[in-house]
Design an enzyme around this catalytic site. Structure first.
Site, PDB file in Angstrom:
ATOM      1  N   GLY A  64       0.686  -1.070  -0.052  1.00  0.00           N
ATOM      2  CA  GLY A  64      -0.099  -0.101  -0.056  1.00  0.00           C
ATOM      3  C   GLY A  64       0.869   1.249   0.031  1.00  0.00           C
ATOM      4  O   GLY A  64       0.530   2.184   0.946  1.00  0.00           O
ATOM      5  N   ARG A 122      -5.943  -7.226  -9.327  1.00  0.00           N
ATOM      6  CA  ARG A 122      -7.127  -7.964  -9.704  1.00  0.00           C
ATOM      7  C   ARG A 122      -7.865  -7.472 -11.103  1.00  0.00           C
ATOM      8  O   ARG A 122      -7.886  -6.319 -11.257  1.00  0.00           O
ATOM      9  CB  ARG A 122      -8.510  -8.295  -8.960  1.00  0.00           C
ATOM     10  CG  ARG A 122      -7.916  -8.754  -7.530  1.00  0.00           C
ATOM     11  CD  ARG A 122      -7.958 -10.496  -7.688  1.00  0.00           C
ATOM     12  NE  ARG A 122      -9.380 -10.847  -8.020  1.00  0.00           N
ATOM     13  CZ  ARG A 122      -9.724 -12.048  -8.451  1.00  0.00           C
ATOM     14  NH1 ARG A 122      -8.897 -12.844  -8.159  1.00  0.00           N
ATOM     15  NH2 ARG A 122     -11.018 -12.387  -8.506  1.00  0.00           N
ATOM     16  N   HIS A 171      -1.187   2.684 -13.096  1.00  0.00           N
ATOM     17  CA  HIS A 171      -0.336   1.665 -13.571  1.00  0.00           C
ATOM     18  C   HIS A 171       0.891   1.949 -13.974  1.00  0.00           C
ATOM     19  O   HIS A 171       1.188   3.187 -14.365  1.00  0.00           O
ATOM     20  CB  HIS A 171      -1.303   1.214 -15.215  1.00  0.00           C
ATOM     21  CG  HIS A 171      -0.771   0.093 -15.766  1.00  0.00           C
ATOM     22  ND1 HIS A 171      -0.665  -1.263 -15.483  1.00  0.00           N
ATOM     23  CD2 HIS A 171       0.101   0.048 -16.952  1.00  0.00           C
ATOM     24  CE1 HIS A 171      -0.057  -1.976 -16.231  1.00  0.00           C
ATOM     25  NE2 HIS A 171       0.638  -1.134 -17.283  1.00  0.00           N
TER      26      HIS A 171
END
Length: 213
Positions: A12, A95, A113
């Site tokens: 995280g 996911r 991304h």
């Protein structure tokens, strides 16, 4: 104050960078958003423990307990909806989401991304960038649609590729850029500077961040 839910799968670090930025704005009495929940598909994700330590609601929903992606995404959508989010942020959420989830949060679902999309969607982006011999690499924040790493690009951060780079050294510098890019895009979204129109086209105010170097 806009309500933000963050989805993670690991430590995280982008979550931490976002939380720090939002806290700084709140302390300056210019706060626009707060992270109301952190949710992971992995109960062992280190980011969940960090979130709990900050007093943020932290939950996990293990994808291995479900027989299909659709079943998992439907359950995940219910958990996220419990927090009434104005924005859902995929910050290292490993996911591929199905339309069950994407359509539920269309227009308020963004992803970061580690490449300059549309180049190098998917995994192993840094090694692929090196193998392709590109001079510039970086990170992208985009609205999420049903296409893998698709959806309108909101903003990008550029990182030069050095002759001495290996995948890890390049990844480290891209991650540093991500920590600057994602919080800025979240703030822009919460200020109403970026949005999707009814035809899923990006609407961006001139004041919104577009590129970071």
């Amino acid at each position: 104050m806009k309500r933000v839910v963050v989805l993670i799968s690991g430590r995280g670090s982008n979550l931490m960078a976002l939380h720090q930025r939002l806290c700084m704005l709140a302390q300056a009495e210019t706060g626009v958003a707060e992270i109301v929940a952190v949710i992971s598909n992995k109960p062992e994700a280190a980011g969940l423990h960090w979130a709990q330590a900050q007093g943020i609601e932290a939950r996990w929903l293990d994808h291995r307990d479900f027989q299909s992606r659709e079943a998992y995404d439907e359950a995940l959508a219910h958990v996220v909806s419990d927090f009434h989010p104005d924005l859902v942020v995929l910050a290292g959420f490993m996911r591929v989401l199905t339309k069950v989830f994407v359509q539920r949060f269309a227009g308020r679902l963004i992803n970061i991304h580690p490449s300059l999309l549309p180049a190098f969607p998917g995994l192993q982006t840094h090694q692929r960038a090196l193998e392709a011999g590109v001079c510039l690499h970086g990170a992208t924040v985009h609205f999420v649609n049903e296409q893998l790493d698709g959806g309108p690009i909101i903003a990008q951060a550029f990182v030069p590729v050095l002759q001495c780079d290996e995948a890890q050294s390049l990844a480290d510098r891209v991650l540093h850029a991500e920590h600057r890019l994602l919080p800025q895009v979240v703030v822009d979204f919460c200020h109403g500077l970026v949005a999707l129109d009814p035809l899923d086209r990006l609407q961006r105010s001139p004041e919104a961040t577009h590129l970071l170097f």
